[in-house]
Write an enzyme that holds these catalytic residues in place. Structure first.
Site, PDB file in Angstrom:
ATOM      1  N   GLU A  36       0.800  -1.232   0.000  1.00  0.00           N
ATOM      2  CA  GLU A  36       0.000   0.000   0.000  1.00  0.00           C
ATOM      3  C   GLU A  36       0.829   1.277   0.000  1.00  0.00           C
ATOM      4  O   GLU A  36       0.498   2.238  -0.683  1.00  0.00           O
ATOM      5  CB  GLU A  36      -0.930   0.056   1.236  1.00  0.00           C
ATOM      6  CG  GLU A  36      -1.894  -1.076   1.356  1.00  0.00           C
ATOM      7  CD  GLU A  36      -1.417  -2.117   2.332  1.00  0.00           C
ATOM      8  OE1 GLU A  36      -2.256  -2.652   3.054  1.00  0.00           O
ATOM      9  OE2 GLU A  36      -0.206  -2.398   2.390  1.00  0.00           O
ATOM     10  N   ASP A  72      -1.790  -5.219   3.715  1.00  0.00           N
ATOM     11  CA  ASP A  72      -1.885  -5.551   5.143  1.00  0.00           C
ATOM     12  C   ASP A  72      -2.702  -6.822   5.410  1.00  0.00           C
ATOM     13  O   ASP A  72      -3.620  -7.151   4.645  1.00  0.00           O
ATOM     14  CB  ASP A  72      -2.509  -4.380   5.906  1.00  0.00           C
ATOM     15  CG  ASP A  72      -1.550  -3.200   6.036  1.00  0.00           C
ATOM     16  OD1 ASP A  72      -0.336  -3.415   5.835  1.00  0.00           O
ATOM     17  OD2 ASP A  72      -2.002  -2.083   6.332  1.00  0.00           O
ATOM     18  N   ASP A 115      -5.325  -7.915   6.953  1.00  0.00           N
ATOM     19  CA  ASP A 115      -6.663  -7.820   7.538  1.00  0.00           C
ATOM     20  C   ASP A 115      -7.685  -7.741   6.406  1.00  0.00           C
ATOM     21  O   ASP A 115      -7.337  -7.847   5.229  1.00  0.00           O
ATOM     22  CB  ASP A 115      -6.775  -6.612   8.482  1.00  0.00           C
ATOM     23  CG  ASP A 115      -6.448  -5.289   7.801  1.00  0.00           C
ATOM     24  OD1 ASP A 115      -6.290  -5.265   6.558  1.00  0.00           O
ATOM     25  OD2 ASP A 115      -6.346  -4.264   8.501  1.00  0.00           O
ATOM     26  N   GLU A 160      -9.406  -5.261   5.165  1.00  0.00           N
ATOM     27  CA  GLU A 160      -9.198  -4.162   4.233  1.00  0.00           C
ATOM     28  C   GLU A 160      -8.014  -4.433   3.323  1.00  0.00           C
ATOM     29  O   GLU A 160      -8.052  -4.160   2.119  1.00  0.00           O
ATOM     30  CB  GLU A 160      -9.000  -2.846   5.000  1.00  0.00           C
ATOM     31  CG  GLU A 160      -9.133  -1.629   4.118  1.00  0.00           C
ATOM     32  CD  GLU A 160      -9.243  -0.340   4.913  1.00  0.00           C
ATOM     33  OE1 GLU A 160      -9.443   0.698   4.284  1.00  0.00           O
ATOM     34  OE2 GLU A 160      -9.131  -0.379   6.152  1.00  0.00           O
ATOM     35  N   TYR A 177       1.834  -5.836  13.462  1.00  0.00           N
ATOM     36  CA  TYR A 177       0.692  -5.160  12.835  1.00  0.00           C
ATOM     37  C   TYR A 177      -0.210  -4.533  13.891  1.00  0.00           C
ATOM     38  O   TYR A 177      -0.557  -5.158  14.884  1.00  0.00           O
ATOM     39  CB  TYR A 177      -0.093  -6.136  11.973  1.00  0.00           C
ATOM     40  CG  TYR A 177      -1.122  -5.455  11.101  1.00  0.00           C
ATOM     41  CD1 TYR A 177      -0.755  -4.402  10.275  1.00  0.00           C
ATOM     42  CD2 TYR A 177      -2.456  -5.847  11.117  1.00  0.00           C
ATOM     43  CE1 TYR A 177      -1.680  -3.762   9.469  1.00  0.00           C
ATOM     44  CE2 TYR A 177      -3.393  -5.220  10.307  1.00  0.00           C
ATOM     45  CZ  TYR A 177      -3.000  -4.176   9.492  1.00  0.00           C
ATOM     46  OH  TYR A 177      -3.923  -3.541   8.709  1.00  0.00           O
ATOM     47  N   ARG A 184      -3.327  -3.255  13.784  1.00  0.00           N
ATOM     48  CA  ARG A 184      -4.801  -3.372  13.792  1.00  0.00           C
ATOM     49  C   ARG A 184      -5.154  -4.804  14.172  1.00  0.00           C
ATOM     50  O   ARG A 184      -5.138  -5.702  13.342  1.00  0.00           O
ATOM     51  CB  ARG A 184      -5.390  -3.003  12.427  1.00  0.00           C
ATOM     52  CG  ARG A 184      -5.273  -1.521  12.118  1.00  0.00           C
ATOM     53  CD  ARG A 184      -6.040  -1.128  10.866  1.00  0.00           C
ATOM     54  NE  ARG A 184      -5.875   0.292  10.602  1.00  0.00           N
ATOM     55  CZ  ARG A 184      -4.923   0.821   9.843  1.00  0.00           C
ATOM     56  NH1 ARG A 184      -4.050   0.025   9.269  1.00  0.00           N
ATOM     57  NH2 ARG A 184      -4.840   2.121   9.645  1.00  0.00           N
ATOM     58  N   HIS A 199      -4.505 -12.099  14.313  1.00  0.00           N
ATOM     59  CA  HIS A 199      -3.123 -11.637  14.399  1.00  0.00           C
ATOM     60  C   HIS A 199      -2.648 -11.749  15.841  1.00  0.00           C
ATOM     61  O   HIS A 199      -3.387 -12.102  16.736  1.00  0.00           O
ATOM     62  CB  HIS A 199      -3.017 -10.174  13.956  1.00  0.00           C
ATOM     63  CG  HIS A 199      -3.742  -9.887  12.690  1.00  0.00           C
ATOM     64  ND1 HIS A 199      -3.439 -10.523  11.510  1.00  0.00           N
ATOM     65  CD2 HIS A 199      -4.774  -9.050  12.417  1.00  0.00           C
ATOM     66  CE1 HIS A 199      -4.244 -10.084  10.563  1.00  0.00           C
ATOM     67  NE2 HIS A 199      -5.067  -9.194  11.090  1.00  0.00           N
TER      68      HIS A 199
END
Length: 706
Positions: free
Chosen positions: A28, A101, A103, A105, A318, A320, A364
């Protein structure tokens, strides 16, 4: 001839080079690309998509309700050049890997990139890692997988639901209240909670109660105790009559008997390592960080910091996550570090395990340093002030979670005379345990003299005090996030944008770090609460989050989940269109006339609150800030008064009412007195824990009475 040979050699070299294709990795952000690129070496080219490249259109709903809620994704405006470069790089690549990432999203971003590049859906090109370190990244590339469509569908369902809610309710608010307003699933619940708390505060009726603190003396040693009750039973003192009734039973000339001494050993366990929510809460409480600031600093720590050891390295895992799980290798490293630096007695054999909140996915690890040997002290020189403060918090919390409990010796002493009981409590840290690294507060030892049953102690001073029960406090960012999480509303990635949105829309404002609803926020909440009760129903919104989790686990079909929500919701939208009367935000007369055209001035609502404007707008555009007069004489000219004003960035400052004739200005509020040392005017300054009166010129200061 030599020239011809050279040309042929050059052509062969060029042809050979053109055949050497690189593996393309798409992430990203540029900083993440830079870090990963150095780990993977020359055979890889790492580029950034700069976040999402496709989304629903802004100008319309973009969801085909009649055709299974199919989203109409379009390329995001301004991303044309990025998409063009990605296609060009993919065409010339040996293989394409999607490393966004780990997750929902991130999975959705990978899926959108895959679609735009027309990659094979069955291709194993998805790479995820929980930390950006050389070993973790290289290990991840050994086992690429297919894009997880359950994760993608869960994210699609969230995006479609939010779009259906926002683009259905917002137009009603525009027509009935004013343009530019918005509604959303999580933001509407957050606003509702803030307003509910405000109503509790308004309706709160304080109740009187009293306490009696006293100083006692045994021999030469003094200690403090407080009234507990009578004959061993706890008694509350509701008024002064109750206090006097207690005093009537006490003979101050006589000693109190020590009737009971209880000694115990109390163990205080460390807290588990951070999840996104607990990190946001602690950063807000301890560092005074806004949620958005916390997440920005955490993102940078995760994506990679140049610590002058070759490639940049991610300092934390990570950020989140709603899990408190810790990888075995990290536990082992932490144990070694604790043994080496503190001793075996500080290393926990079975580290504390956090209880997962309901609905947590445990996908995670917890947020932790990628290596405990990169201590905050060593990393400080490479970090900004904000990055260092947050890294220190994350590092300390993780290391503490792998340490032993704090052991405290406690002592409770009961003192009695004529049936009246006072109680003294003492404590002393026997073994600091995890507090060597991470302190929860500024607790101090409270030592009592050595007392045994049958001893005598004399009351030398009593201090009765009147109190009133206090209303519940307004929500801070930390408290609101905690409440949302406890109720299962929203997920780690939603809290920062949610709090940001309700402030940008001016539904709430932050006053002394606490949320206060605005008049506009109360109007919007009233409409949503009446017409769309499910949207502000905490349990209903939490159930939706649960269904999104089930989609992620492959237990639910995302189209069915959206349909079950939308069918009743659409009927509420139709009814609201007809039932909601247009709410006129009536302009309040200011009581003065416009100095330009003579028309009456009115009070209007703006981004930062109310202001004066000419009633003939747009024909006359005269506006004036509403100032609050403190009544304090201007310390510069002595003729005007000090008024409270707002800067362009909504920061409060103080100036003279005679501006521009007098240019007095101060960020701190003058109090109308001068410094006894040098005669300069004194100001009231906010400090941690309260306020102080200080002299801007020197060292003079005095505490403000609370």
């Amino acid at each position: 001839m030599a020239t011809k040979t050279t040309k042929l050699t050059a052509k062969k070299t060029t042809r050979r080079r053109s055949k050497t294709k690189k593996n393309l990795v798409i992430v990203e952000s540029p900083s993440k690309a830079k870090t990963i690129g150095k780990f993977l070496g020359r055979s890889y080219k790492v580029v950034a998509s700069l976040g999402h490249i496709r989304d629903l259109p802004k100008s319309r709903m973009g969801v085909d309700i009649e055709n299974d809620y199919t989203p109409d994704y379009i390329s995001i405006r301004g991303k044309g050049d990025v998409i063009k470069e990605l296609r060009k790089d993919a065409k010339n690549a040996k293989a394409v890997y999607l490393a966004s990432d780990p997750d929902r999203e991130g999975e959705a971003i990978a899926w959108h990139v895959s679609n735009i590049l027309k990659l094979d859906d069955d291709q194993k090109n998805r790479v995820t890692f929980n930390e950006i370190t050389k070993d973790a990244v290289k290990e991840a590339f050994k086992e690429p997988r297919e894009i997880n469509m359950d994760l993608v569908d869960a994210q699609q369902a969230r995006r479609v639901l939010d779009r259906l809610v926002g683009y259905s309710i917002s137009p009603i608010l525009w027509k009935k209240v004013k343009k530019g307003l918005s509604a959303g699933r999580v933001q509407s619940v957050a606003l509702y909670l803030i307003i509910q708390r405000e109503n509790e505060i308004k309706n709160f009726k304080p109740e009187e109660y009293w306490t009696i603190d006293a100083d006692f003396k045994k021999g030469k040693e003094e200690f403090k105790a407080s009234f507990y009750g009578e004959n061993g039973k706890k008694v509350s003192l509701k008024n002064n009559d109750d206090v006097q009734a207690i005093f009537s039973k006490i003979d101050k000339k006589k000693d109190f008997d020590v009737t009971k001494v209880t000694k115990k050993e109390r163990r205080r366990q460390p807290q588990p390592p951070y999840t996104t929510s607990t990190m946001q809460q602690d950063a807000n409480r301890r560092l005074n960080f806004r949620t958005r600031k916390t997440m920005m600093a955490a993102q940078m720590l995760y994506e990679g910091i140049d610590i002058k050891e070759g490639a940049p390295v991610g300092l934390i895992t990570y950020m989140r996550t709603d899990s408190t799980r810790v990888a075995s290798i990290a536990k082992h490293e932490a144990s070694n570090y604790i043994h080496e630096n503190y001793g075996a007695e500080y290393a926990a054999i079975k580290p504390v395990k956090g209880k997962l909140p309901e609905g947590a996915q445990d996908a995670h690890e917890a947020i932790r340093p990628t290596s405990v040997y990169r201590t905050p002290a060593k990393m400080k020189q490479y970090l900004t002030s904000d990055q260092y403060k947050l890294y220190n918090l994350i590092w300390s919390r993780f290391v503490a979670s792998q340490m032993t409990a704090e052991v405290i010796d406690t002592m409770s002493v009961n003192l009695q005379q004529n049936g009246v009981d006072f109680r003294a409590n003492g404590s002393k840290v026997k073994f600091p345990g995890f507090t060597k690294v991470y302190k929860r507060g500024t607790e101090k030892d409270n030592l009592l003299p050595e007392l045994t049953e049958g001893d005598k102690a004399k009351m030398i001073k009593d201090d009765p005090a009147q109190h009133f029960t206090q209303p519940p406090a307004r929500y801070t960012e930390a408290a609101l996030i905690k409440t949302l999480e406890e109720n299962g509303v929203g997920r780690p990635s939603t809290y920062a944008p949610t709090l940001d949105t309700i402030q940008r829309r001016y539904y709430v404002r932050l006053v002394s770090r606490h949320f206060e609803p605005t008049e506009l926020g109360e109007i919007v909440n009233r409409i949503i609460e009446k017409q769309f009760p499910d949207i502000v129903n905490v349990q209903f919104t939490a159930d939706i989050e649960g269904k999104l989790d089930e989609i992620e686990e492959g237990k639910q079909n995302w189209i069915n989940v959206v349909d079950k929500f939308y069918q009743p919701f659409s009927k509420e939208v139709d009814a609201a269109e007809e039932e909601v009367d247009k709410i006129e935000m009536k302009d309040e007369l200011a009581g003065t006339d416009c100095e330009i055209c003579g028309a009456p001035m009115v009070i209007k609502m703006g981004r930062y609150g109310k202001f004066y404007a000419c009633s003939r707008f747009p024909n006359c555009r005269n506006t004036k800030a509403i100032v609050k007069d403190t009544g304090i004489t201007c310390p510069k000219c002595g003729q005007g008064t000090v008024v409270e004003r707002k800067s362009k960035k909504n920061r409060t400052f103080y100036g003279c009412s005679r501006y521009p004739d007098c240019d007095f200005v101060s960020w701190d509020k003058p109090i109308g007195r001068n410094c006894p040392k040098d005669g300069h005017f004194l100001v009231e300054k906010k400090v941690k824990g309260g306020k102080q009166v200080v002299c801007p010129n020197g060292d003079y200061k005095e505490e403000v009475q609370k």
